[in-house]
Motif scaffolding. Structure first.
Motif, short mmCIF file in Angstrom:
data_model
loop_
_atom_site.label_atom_id
_atom_site.label_comp_id
_atom_site.label_asym_id
_atom_site.label_seq_id
_atom_site.Cartn_x
_atom_site.Cartn_y
_atom_site.Cartn_z
N VAL A 208 0.82 -1.21 0.00
CA VAL A 208 0.00 0.00 0.00
C VAL A 208 0.86 1.27 0.00
CG1 VAL A 208 -1.71 1.32 1.29
CG2 VAL A 208 -1.98 -1.16 1.05
N PRO A 209 1.90 1.39 0.85
CA PRO A 209 2.74 2.60 0.81
C PRO A 209 3.44 2.81 -0.52
CG PRO A 209 3.12 1.37 2.84
CD PRO A 209 2.31 0.49 1.94
N ILE A 210 3.75 1.73 -1.22
CA ILE A 210 4.41 1.86 -2.52
C ILE A 210 3.47 2.54 -3.52
CG2 ILE A 210 5.43 0.59 -4.44
CD1 ILE A 210 6.28 -1.54 -2.42
N LEU A 211 2.23 2.05 -3.56
CA LEU A 211 1.25 2.64 -4.47
C LEU A 211 0.91 4.06 -4.06
CD1 LEU A 211 -0.99 -0.53 -4.77
CD2 LEU A 211 0.31 0.50 -6.64
N GLU A 212 0.80 4.29 -2.77
CA GLU A 212 0.50 5.63 -2.28
C GLU A 212 1.62 6.61 -2.65
OE1 GLU A 212 -1.09 8.93 -0.61
OE2 GLU A 212 -2.07 7.02 -1.08
N GLN A 213 2.87 6.16 -2.62
CA GLN A 213 3.98 7.02 -2.99
C GLN A 213 3.90 7.44 -4.46
OE1 GLN A 213 6.32 8.55 -1.13
NE2 GLN A 213 6.83 9.57 -3.06
N SER A 214 3.44 6.54 -5.31
CA SER A 214 3.28 6.88 -6.73
C SER A 214 2.20 7.94 -6.91
CB SER A 214 2.94 5.63 -7.54
OG SER A 214 4.03 4.73 -7.54
N LEU A 215 1.11 7.81 -6.15
CA LEU A 215 0.06 8.84 -6.22
C LEU A 215 0.60 10.18 -5.70
CD1 LEU A 215 -3.17 6.98 -5.03
CD2 LEU A 215 -2.30 7.31 -7.36
N THR A 216 1.40 10.11 -4.65
CA THR A 216 2.01 11.34 -4.13
C THR A 216 2.92 11.98 -5.16
OG1 THR A 216 1.93 10.45 -1.86
CG2 THR A 216 3.45 12.28 -2.28
N SER A 217 3.64 11.17 -5.91
CA SER A 217 4.51 11.71 -6.97
C SER A 217 3.69 12.44 -8.04
CB SER A 217 5.32 10.59 -7.62
OG SER A 217 6.21 10.01 -6.68
N LEU A 218 2.51 11.88 -8.39
CA LEU A 218 1.63 12.56 -9.34
C LEU A 218 1.22 13.93 -8.81
CD1 LEU A 218 -0.74 9.68 -10.53
CD2 LEU A 218 1.23 10.63 -11.74
#
Length: 330
Positions: A208-218
Protein backbone atom coordinates in the motif's frame (compact mmCIF):
# COMPACT_ATOMS: atom_id res chain seq x y z
CA UNK A 1 -12.76 -2.45 -25.12
CA UNK A 2 -12.90 1.36 -25.37
CA UNK A 3 -10.11 2.97 -27.27
CA UNK A 4 -9.44 6.38 -25.77
CA UNK A 5 -7.70 8.92 -27.98
CA UNK A 6 -7.89 11.85 -25.70
CA UNK A 7 -4.66 13.59 -26.67
CA UNK A 8 -6.27 16.40 -28.58
CA UNK A 9 -4.36 18.20 -31.30
CA UNK A 10 -4.58 21.91 -30.66
CA UNK A 11 -4.27 24.40 -33.47
CA UNK A 12 -1.02 25.79 -32.08
CA UNK A 13 1.96 23.52 -31.60
CA UNK A 14 5.60 23.26 -30.67
CA UNK A 15 8.17 24.00 -33.36
CA UNK A 16 10.34 20.99 -34.22
CA UNK A 17 13.48 21.48 -36.31
CA UNK A 18 15.19 18.74 -38.25
CA UNK A 19 18.42 17.48 -36.72
CA UNK A 20 20.29 18.06 -39.96
CA UNK A 21 18.82 21.45 -40.83
CA UNK A 22 21.48 23.58 -42.45
CA UNK A 23 22.55 26.91 -41.06
CA UNK A 24 21.02 28.72 -44.06
CA UNK A 25 17.67 26.92 -43.71
CA UNK A 26 17.44 27.94 -40.05
CA UNK A 27 18.58 31.47 -40.93
CA UNK A 28 15.58 32.10 -43.18
CA UNK A 29 12.91 30.31 -41.14
CA UNK A 30 9.97 32.46 -40.08
CA UNK A 31 7.44 30.23 -38.34
CA UNK A 32 8.10 29.90 -34.65
CA UNK A 33 10.78 32.60 -34.58
CA UNK A 34 10.82 35.78 -32.51
CA UNK A 35 10.27 37.83 -35.69
CA UNK A 36 6.67 36.66 -35.86
CA UNK A 37 5.99 38.26 -32.46
CA UNK A 38 7.86 41.54 -32.83
CA UNK A 39 7.55 42.45 -36.52
CA UNK A 40 5.16 45.33 -35.77
CA UNK A 41 7.51 46.89 -33.22
CA UNK A 42 10.46 46.43 -35.56
CA UNK A 43 8.63 48.04 -38.48
CA UNK A 44 7.64 51.03 -36.34
CA UNK A 45 11.20 51.64 -35.09
CA UNK A 46 12.64 51.31 -38.60
CA UNK A 47 10.08 53.69 -40.12
CA UNK A 48 10.77 56.19 -37.34
CA UNK A 49 14.48 55.94 -38.14
CA UNK A 50 13.72 56.62 -41.80
CA UNK A 51 11.73 59.71 -40.84
CA UNK A 52 14.45 60.99 -38.49
CA UNK A 53 17.12 60.45 -41.15
CA UNK A 54 15.08 62.26 -43.79
CA UNK A 55 14.45 65.26 -41.52
CA UNK A 56 18.09 65.50 -40.49
CA UNK A 57 19.51 65.17 -44.01
CA UNK A 58 17.07 67.69 -45.46
CA UNK A 59 16.85 70.26 -42.67
CA UNK A 60 19.83 69.50 -40.39
CA UNK A 61 17.39 69.60 -37.50
CA UNK A 62 19.08 67.48 -34.83
CA UNK A 63 21.87 68.84 -32.65
CA UNK A 64 25.35 67.44 -33.46
CA UNK A 65 26.39 67.33 -29.79
CA UNK A 66 24.06 64.39 -29.10
CA UNK A 67 26.48 61.42 -29.19
CA UNK A 68 26.11 57.66 -29.09
CA UNK A 69 27.77 57.34 -25.64
CA UNK A 70 24.50 57.32 -23.63
CA UNK A 71 23.05 54.68 -25.95
CA UNK A 72 26.17 52.56 -25.60
CA UNK A 73 25.92 52.60 -21.80
CA UNK A 74 22.18 51.92 -21.74
CA UNK A 75 22.48 49.24 -24.41
CA UNK A 76 25.10 47.34 -22.43
CA UNK A 77 23.00 47.38 -19.26
CA UNK A 78 19.87 46.48 -21.18
CA UNK A 79 21.51 43.48 -22.83
CA UNK A 80 22.55 42.17 -19.39
CA UNK A 81 19.01 42.55 -18.02
CA UNK A 82 17.51 40.87 -21.09
CA UNK A 83 19.96 37.98 -20.76
CA UNK A 84 19.08 37.52 -17.11
CA UNK A 85 15.35 37.58 -17.83
CA UNK A 86 15.66 35.12 -20.71
CA UNK A 87 17.72 32.76 -18.54
CA UNK A 88 14.98 32.92 -15.91
CA UNK A 89 12.30 32.22 -18.54
CA UNK A 90 14.25 29.27 -19.94
CA UNK A 91 14.75 27.84 -16.45
CA UNK A 92 10.95 27.80 -16.12
CA UNK A 93 10.65 26.11 -19.52
CA UNK A 94 13.24 23.46 -18.67
CA UNK A 95 11.78 22.80 -15.25
CA UNK A 96 8.38 22.25 -16.87
CA UNK A 97 9.94 19.75 -19.29
CA UNK A 98 11.65 17.90 -16.43
CA UNK A 99 8.37 17.69 -14.54
CA UNK A 100 6.64 16.18 -17.56
CA UNK A 101 9.53 13.77 -17.91
CA UNK A 102 8.86 12.73 -14.31
CA UNK A 103 5.19 12.32 -15.22
CA UNK A 104 6.15 9.92 -18.01
CA UNK A 105 8.27 7.82 -15.63
CA UNK A 106 5.78 7.92 -12.77
CA UNK A 107 2.91 6.87 -15.07
CA UNK A 108 4.88 3.90 -16.32
CA UNK A 109 5.96 2.97 -12.80
CA UNK A 110 2.45 3.19 -11.38
CA UNK A 111 1.09 1.09 -14.24
CA UNK A 112 3.68 -1.59 -13.55
CA UNK A 113 2.74 -1.53 -9.87
CA UNK A 114 -0.97 -1.79 -10.64
CA UNK A 115 -0.39 -4.80 -12.87
CA UNK A 116 2.00 -6.65 -10.53
CA UNK A 117 1.06 -5.69 -6.97
CA UNK A 118 -2.72 -6.05 -7.24
CA UNK A 119 -3.68 -9.71 -7.04
CA UNK A 120 -5.87 -12.06 -5.07
CA UNK A 121 -4.27 -13.66 -1.99
CA UNK A 122 -2.15 -16.54 -3.22
CA UNK A 123 -2.23 -15.32 -6.85
CA UNK A 124 -4.89 -14.88 -9.50
CA UNK A 125 -4.89 -18.43 -10.77
CA UNK A 126 -8.00 -20.38 -9.89
CA UNK A 127 -9.64 -17.61 -7.84
CA UNK A 128 -13.16 -16.31 -8.32
CA UNK A 129 -11.79 -12.74 -8.35
CA UNK A 130 -9.64 -13.16 -11.46
CA UNK A 131 -11.97 -11.31 -13.83
CA UNK A 132 -12.76 -8.64 -11.25
CA UNK A 133 -9.06 -8.01 -10.60
CA UNK A 134 -8.29 -7.78 -14.31
CA UNK A 135 -11.10 -5.29 -14.77
CA UNK A 136 -9.91 -3.32 -11.75
CA UNK A 137 -6.39 -3.09 -13.16
CA UNK A 138 -7.70 -1.90 -16.51
CA UNK A 139 -9.97 0.64 -14.79
CA UNK A 140 -7.08 2.05 -12.79
CA UNK A 141 -4.75 2.30 -15.77
CA UNK A 142 -7.46 4.04 -17.79
CA UNK A 143 -8.05 6.41 -14.90
CA UNK A 144 -4.32 7.18 -14.87
CA UNK A 145 -4.43 7.92 -18.60
CA UNK A 146 -7.41 10.19 -17.96
CA UNK A 147 -5.39 12.01 -15.30
CA UNK A 148 -2.58 12.72 -17.79
CA UNK A 149 -4.95 14.15 -20.41
CA UNK A 150 -6.95 16.04 -17.82
CA UNK A 151 -3.74 17.51 -16.40
CA UNK A 152 -2.70 18.70 -19.87
CA UNK A 153 -6.02 20.47 -20.36
CA UNK A 154 -5.83 21.89 -16.83
CA UNK A 155 -2.47 23.52 -17.59
CA UNK A 156 -3.73 24.89 -20.90
CA UNK A 157 -7.01 26.21 -19.50
CA UNK A 158 -8.94 24.01 -21.91
CA UNK A 159 -12.41 22.65 -21.27
CA UNK A 160 -12.59 19.60 -23.52
CA UNK A 161 -13.25 17.01 -20.85
CA UNK A 162 -15.63 15.11 -23.10
CA UNK A 163 -12.41 13.67 -24.54
CA UNK A 164 -12.23 11.56 -21.37
CA UNK A 165 -15.55 9.80 -21.94
CA UNK A 166 -13.84 6.67 -23.31
CA UNK A 167 -11.51 6.52 -20.32
CA UNK A 168 -13.86 7.20 -17.40
CA UNK A 169 -17.37 6.04 -16.62
CA UNK A 170 -20.24 8.42 -17.29
CA UNK A 171 -20.87 8.74 -13.55
CA UNK A 172 -17.28 9.67 -12.76
CA UNK A 173 -17.10 12.06 -15.69
CA UNK A 174 -20.25 13.79 -14.48
CA UNK A 175 -18.83 14.06 -10.96
CA UNK A 176 -15.80 15.93 -12.35
CA UNK A 177 -17.82 18.82 -13.78
CA UNK A 178 -18.13 20.87 -10.57
CA UNK A 179 -14.50 20.23 -9.56
CA UNK A 180 -12.19 23.23 -9.69
CA UNK A 181 -9.11 20.99 -9.89
CA UNK A 182 -10.14 18.00 -11.95
CA UNK A 183 -6.73 16.24 -12.08
CA UNK A 184 -6.59 16.30 -8.29
CA UNK A 185 -10.10 14.81 -8.13
CA UNK A 186 -8.99 11.94 -10.38
CA UNK A 187 -6.00 11.19 -8.14
CA UNK A 188 -8.35 11.22 -5.15
CA UNK A 189 -10.61 8.71 -6.90
CA UNK A 190 -7.58 6.49 -7.56
CA UNK A 191 -6.77 6.62 -3.85
CA UNK A 192 -10.30 5.57 -2.91
CA UNK A 193 -10.23 2.67 -5.36
CA UNK A 194 -6.86 1.47 -4.05
CA UNK A 195 -8.30 1.54 -0.56
CA UNK A 196 -11.21 -0.61 -1.79
CA UNK A 197 -8.76 -3.09 -3.31
CA UNK A 198 -6.78 -3.23 -0.05
CA UNK A 199 -9.95 -3.87 1.94
CA UNK A 200 -10.81 -6.75 -0.42
CA UNK A 201 -7.39 -8.26 0.12
CA UNK A 202 -6.11 -7.59 -3.39
CA UNK A 203 -3.19 -5.45 -2.16
CA UNK A 204 -0.73 -6.65 0.46
CA UNK A 205 -0.45 -4.15 3.36
CA UNK A 206 3.28 -3.76 2.64
CA UNK A 207 2.48 -2.72 -0.93
CA UNK A 208 0.00 0.00 0.00
CA UNK A 209 2.74 2.60 0.81
CA UNK A 210 4.41 1.86 -2.52
CA UNK A 211 1.25 2.64 -4.47
CA UNK A 212 0.50 5.63 -2.28
CA UNK A 213 3.98 7.02 -2.99
CA UNK A 214 3.28 6.88 -6.73
CA UNK A 215 0.06 8.84 -6.22
CA UNK A 216 2.01 11.34 -4.13
CA UNK A 217 4.51 11.71 -6.97
CA UNK A 218 1.63 12.56 -9.34
CA UNK A 219 0.47 15.24 -6.91
CA UNK A 220 4.00 16.62 -6.56
CA UNK A 221 4.40 16.86 -10.33
CA UNK A 222 1.06 18.59 -10.68
CA UNK A 223 1.95 21.04 -7.91
CA UNK A 224 5.29 21.86 -9.56
CA UNK A 225 3.66 22.62 -12.90
CA UNK A 226 0.92 24.68 -11.26
CA UNK A 227 3.58 26.68 -9.45
CA UNK A 228 5.25 27.58 -12.75
CA UNK A 229 1.92 28.42 -14.38
CA UNK A 230 0.52 30.51 -11.54
CA UNK A 231 3.71 32.38 -10.61
CA UNK A 232 4.95 34.40 -13.58
CA UNK A 233 8.01 36.60 -13.53
CA UNK A 234 7.05 39.69 -11.47
CA UNK A 235 5.11 42.13 -13.64
CA UNK A 236 7.09 45.16 -12.49
CA UNK A 237 10.30 43.56 -13.77
CA UNK A 238 8.77 42.49 -17.08
CA UNK A 239 7.08 45.85 -17.70
CA UNK A 240 10.31 47.73 -16.94
CA UNK A 241 12.20 45.61 -19.48
CA UNK A 242 9.50 46.27 -22.12
CA UNK A 243 9.54 50.00 -21.43
CA UNK A 244 13.32 50.35 -21.54
CA UNK A 245 13.57 48.32 -24.76
CA UNK A 246 10.87 50.46 -26.39
CA UNK A 247 12.41 53.76 -25.26
CA UNK A 248 15.88 52.67 -26.34
CA UNK A 249 14.82 51.58 -29.83
CA UNK A 250 12.66 54.70 -30.33
CA UNK A 251 15.37 57.10 -29.15
CA UNK A 252 18.25 55.35 -30.93
CA UNK A 253 17.89 57.06 -34.34
CA UNK A 254 18.02 60.51 -32.71
CA UNK A 255 21.35 59.64 -31.10
CA UNK A 256 23.14 58.10 -34.08
CA UNK A 257 21.79 60.02 -37.05
CA UNK A 258 24.64 62.58 -36.97
CA UNK A 259 27.22 59.79 -36.81
CA UNK A 260 25.72 57.17 -39.14
CA UNK A 261 23.80 59.42 -41.49
CA UNK A 262 22.03 57.72 -44.38
CA UNK A 263 22.55 54.25 -42.88
CA UNK A 264 20.69 55.11 -39.65
CA UNK A 265 17.56 53.06 -40.55
CA UNK A 266 19.74 50.01 -41.26
CA UNK A 267 21.60 50.25 -37.96
CA UNK A 268 18.38 50.90 -36.02
CA UNK A 269 16.70 47.92 -37.69
CA UNK A 270 19.54 45.59 -36.73
CA UNK A 271 19.80 46.80 -33.14
CA UNK A 272 16.02 46.86 -32.66
CA UNK A 273 15.76 43.35 -34.09
CA UNK A 274 18.20 42.10 -31.45
CA UNK A 275 16.55 43.82 -28.49
CA UNK A 276 12.94 43.25 -29.54
CA UNK A 277 13.79 39.65 -30.37
CA UNK A 278 15.36 38.92 -26.99
CA UNK A 279 12.40 40.59 -25.30
CA UNK A 280 9.90 38.51 -27.30
CA UNK A 281 11.72 35.23 -26.60
CA UNK A 282 11.52 35.86 -22.86
CA UNK A 283 7.76 36.40 -23.13
CA UNK A 284 7.19 33.26 -25.20
CA UNK A 285 9.04 30.69 -23.09
CA UNK A 286 7.99 32.12 -19.72
CA UNK A 287 4.91 29.88 -19.67
CA UNK A 288 5.97 26.51 -21.14
CA UNK A 289 2.47 25.02 -20.96
CA UNK A 290 0.75 27.41 -23.36
CA UNK A 291 -0.05 27.10 -27.05
CA UNK A 292 2.76 29.12 -28.59
CA UNK A 293 4.89 27.40 -31.26
CA UNK A 294 7.83 27.01 -28.85
CA UNK A 295 5.88 25.76 -25.84
CA UNK A 296 6.06 22.15 -24.65
CA UNK A 297 4.28 19.55 -26.85
CA UNK A 298 1.93 18.37 -24.10
CA UNK A 299 -0.50 16.69 -26.49
CA UNK A 300 2.29 14.59 -27.98
CA UNK A 301 3.60 13.64 -24.53
CA UNK A 302 0.09 12.75 -23.36
CA UNK A 303 -0.51 10.54 -26.39
CA UNK A 304 2.83 8.78 -25.88
CA UNK A 305 1.95 8.05 -22.25
CA UNK A 306 -1.46 6.73 -23.30
CA UNK A 307 0.03 4.40 -25.89
CA UNK A 308 2.70 3.12 -23.50
CA UNK A 309 0.20 2.39 -20.74
CA UNK A 310 -2.37 0.72 -22.93
CA UNK A 311 0.29 -1.52 -24.40
CA UNK A 312 1.02 -2.72 -20.85
CA UNK A 313 -2.62 -3.83 -20.75
CA UNK A 314 -2.00 -5.95 -23.83
CA UNK A 315 -4.06 -3.79 -26.18
CA UNK A 316 -3.14 -3.74 -29.84
CA UNK A 317 -5.61 -1.22 -31.29
CA UNK A 318 -3.84 1.94 -30.23
CA UNK A 319 -4.07 5.57 -31.32
CA UNK A 320 -1.08 6.68 -33.40
CA UNK A 321 1.69 8.73 -31.88
CA UNK A 322 1.48 12.37 -32.89
CA UNK A 323 3.95 13.40 -35.57
CA UNK A 324 5.16 16.90 -36.52
CA UNK A 325 3.06 18.55 -39.23
CA UNK A 326 4.71 21.35 -41.09
CA UNK A 327 7.50 21.38 -38.51
CA UNK A 328 5.05 21.78 -35.63
CA UNK A 329 4.34 19.23 -32.91
CA UNK A 330 1.26 19.66 -30.74
Amino acid sequence: MPRGTAAGTGALKMLVTERRSTWFRILFKYRGTAFARMRGRLAYSTLLAVAVTFVDLKFGYFHPDLTVIPFTLVGLSLSIFLGFRNNTSYDRFWEGRKLWGQLVNTSRTLTRQLLTLIAAPGGDAGTADTDAISEFRREMVYRLIAFVHCFRMHLRDQDKYEELRELLSATELESLKPELNKPNAIVQAMGFRLRDAWQRGWIHPMHVPILEQSLTSLTDIQGGCERIKSTPIPFSYTSLIHQIVALYCIALPFGIVKTVGLFTPVVVCIVAYAFYGLDAIGDEVENPFGLDPNDLPLSSLSRMIEVNLRQRLGETELPPLLKPKGGLLS
